[in-house]
Design an enzyme around this catalytic site. Structure first.
Site, short mmCIF file in Angstrom:
data_model
loop_
_atom_site.label_atom_id
_atom_site.label_comp_id
_atom_site.label_asym_id
_atom_site.label_seq_id
_atom_site.Cartn_x
_atom_site.Cartn_y
_atom_site.Cartn_z
N CYS A 73 0.84 -1.19 0.00
CA CYS A 73 0.00 0.00 0.00
C CYS A 73 0.88 1.24 0.00
O CYS A 73 1.75 1.39 0.88
CB CYS A 73 -0.92 0.02 1.22
N CYS A 79 -1.15 6.07 6.94
CA CYS A 79 -2.48 5.66 7.37
C CYS A 79 -2.44 5.05 8.77
O CYS A 79 -1.46 4.41 9.15
CB CYS A 79 -3.05 4.65 6.36
N CYS A 163 -8.12 0.74 -0.78
CA CYS A 163 -7.52 0.09 0.40
C CYS A 163 -7.38 -1.40 0.16
O CYS A 163 -8.33 -2.08 -0.25
CB CYS A 163 -8.39 0.35 1.63
N GLN A 288 -19.06 -9.03 12.74
CA GLN A 288 -17.61 -9.18 12.61
C GLN A 288 -17.16 -8.80 11.20
O GLN A 288 -17.80 -9.17 10.21
CB GLN A 288 -17.20 -10.62 12.93
N TYR A 317 -22.92 -10.73 26.36
CA TYR A 317 -22.50 -9.73 25.38
C TYR A 317 -22.73 -10.31 23.98
O TYR A 317 -21.84 -10.36 23.13
CB TYR A 317 -21.03 -9.36 25.55
N GLU A 338 -27.52 -8.78 25.96
CA GLU A 338 -26.83 -7.66 25.30
C GLU A 338 -27.49 -6.36 25.76
O GLU A 338 -28.71 -6.29 25.91
CB GLU A 338 -26.95 -7.80 23.78
N CYS A 414 -11.12 -9.87 22.18
CA CYS A 414 -10.34 -9.11 21.20
C CYS A 414 -9.19 -8.37 21.88
O CYS A 414 -8.49 -7.60 21.23
CB CYS A 414 -11.23 -8.12 20.46
#
Length: 462
Positions: A73, A79, A163, A288, A317, A338, A414
């Site tokens: 890129c 970026c 991108c 996702q 969650y 949630e 995550c």
């Protein structure tokens, strides 16, 4: 020798931070340098000095690391997205696996954790893998309307309509919209003056279905989009185009989307699959961003849950029910929790379109709903699956989970740091880590997903 700001020095990069910055030591003093990789011999300029560490700006790579590659890129360095594109993908995989291992050992106090860690689940192709993009719109240095991504830690737009980690069709979409804005002199939003109309361009692409969504986020009314029918005509001609919308956000905020959406053409959503489960995805839905690797992650969560068809499962969650429905394929009943009402509405709808009646969803905080339902019914789950935001679980929820004593807990995360912290609490008394899977969903960034299987130490006791 005392270091000074703007001083130029030579440095060898010895390690990486969790944010992908290179770390070197000058006479024992740690210095962090962006755009470097382990093994680089570099020339830097000191930009900031703290008491025990400092930062430097890369001036030249004197001897490149054997793991350094040419970033394909052209704006990778400017970026704020692909922070480690200059590192070979083989080494990216090792870095992420090691990052999870280090967090579990250092924060979680699990010294032998690597014996329980599976090899990383890497991507077959680490390019064009994202199904969602949010492009800020602004003016370039020449005053021309442009779109791209923000430079790291700024709101300066780096123009980029092609991108390499986004869906290929986005290039055509952006060029059509930018030409429309230029031709009709429709100005982009200026966050400093709160003027201008178009704030962001959002796209979603169904990787299985091929369906495409485009949503213009505007600081005003639809009527201000002059000759909008011409834009709709051009966009709707793109193969797979399913949904064209506008989202209104007139607040002075960094939040991208407002709460009000209006369909201009097609449906208000697109559909896509993860495995055999079909999902309806609107502009506000959480889904996702890497559906191929999400299937890998959820399949691992399903494997770790060890379901036979007789289990009661809580999915905490749960978002729009992505993991819940995956689990419901093999569970007796799944209860999802949630805090976002719109997400639960999506979850119930997704259960309905898949014909699943063994799923119940609750709106509220997991740390409040779960104890209340447990106190009311006394029903103990066989398995708890938890996929919290980056900050991890509330301590009260962790203790409720321990009290409920499911046979297994599957923790999807995550953030390896908060995962390790929470696993330390869960494993103080009743649980132990049985397996760990690292799944790379975000090639060329520093992020990954982790799935951990925790088993009850004393299987016959509550």
């Amino acid at each position: 020798m005392e270091l000074k700001k703007n001083q130029e020095i030579l440095l060898t990069i010895e390690d990486f931070t969790k944010d992908g910055e290179g770390l070197g030591k000058y006479q024992g003093f740690p210095l962090f340098v962006k755009d470097t990789v382990i093994g680089d011999r570099v020339k830097i300029s000191i930009t900031k000095l703290k008491k025990n560490y400092g930062y430097g700006r890369l001036l030249a790579i004197l001897e490149p690391s054997p793991d350094r590659v040419e970033a394909p890129c052209p704006v990778a360095r400017q970026c704020g997205g692909c922070k480690i594109q200059q590192l070979s993908y083989e080494q990216q995989k090792k870095f992420k696996w090691r990052q999870v291992s280090n967090c579990l050992q250092r924060i979680g106090s699990f010294p032998d954790i690597e014996k329980k860690m599976e090899p990383i689940y890497a991507m077959d192709s680490p390019w064009h893998y994202r199904n969602k993009a949010q492009y800020p719109v602004g003016l370039d240095k020449k005053g021309q309307i442009t779109a791209g991504f923000y430079a790291g830690h700024t709101h300066t737009i780096i123009p980029n309509t092609d991108c390499l980690i986004q869906a290929k069709v986005n290039k055509d979409i952006l060029e059509i919209i930018l030409n429309y804005l230029r031709k009709n002199n429709i100005q982009p939003y200026d966050e400093k003056t709160h003027t201008g109309l178009v704030r962001h361009i959002l796209t979603r692409v169904g990787f299985v279905t091929g369906e495409i969504m485009v949503c213009l986020v505007i600081n005003g009314k639809k009527e201000q989009l002059k000759h909008i029918s011409a834009l709709i005509s051009r966009l709707s001609a793109i193969p797979g185009m399913t949904s064209i919308l506008i989202n209104t956000n007139t607040d002075r905020t960094n939040r991208i989307l407002g709460s009000a959406c209006r369909t201009l053409w097609g449906k208000p959503y697109i559909e896509d699959y993860i495995g055999d489960i079909r999902y309806q995805i609107g502009p506000l839905s959480f889904f996702q961003v890497n559906p191929v690797q999400t299937k890998v992650l959820y399949s691992k969560a399903l494997e770790y849950a060890g379901l036979t068809g007789e289990e009661i499962v809580w999915d905490l969650y749960c978002g729009i029910g992505t993991i819940s429905l995956f689990l419901a394929q093999r569970a007796k009943h799944v209860y999802g929790v949630e805090i976002v009402p719109d997400a639960i509405a999506d979850a119930r709808n997704n259960a309905a379109i898949n014909g699943m009646d063994n799923v119940t969803f609750y709106v509220g905080k997991a740390e409040e709903i779960v104890p209340a339902e447990y106190a009311r019914t006394g029903i103990r789950p066989d398995v708890i699956v938890v996929d919290p935001p980056r900050k991890g679980c509330e301590a009260s929820l962790l203790h409720t989970m321990i009290t409920m004593a499911p046979r297994r807990i599957v923790y999807v995360s995550c953030d390896p740091g908060t995962l390790a912290r929470d696993c330390l609490i869960l494993c103080q008394d009743r649980y132990t880590i049985d397996k760990v899977a690292v799944v790379d969903q975000f090639a060329h960034s520093c992020h990954c997903e982790v799935c951990v299987k925790l088993g009850r130490i004393k299987e016959g006791e509550y």
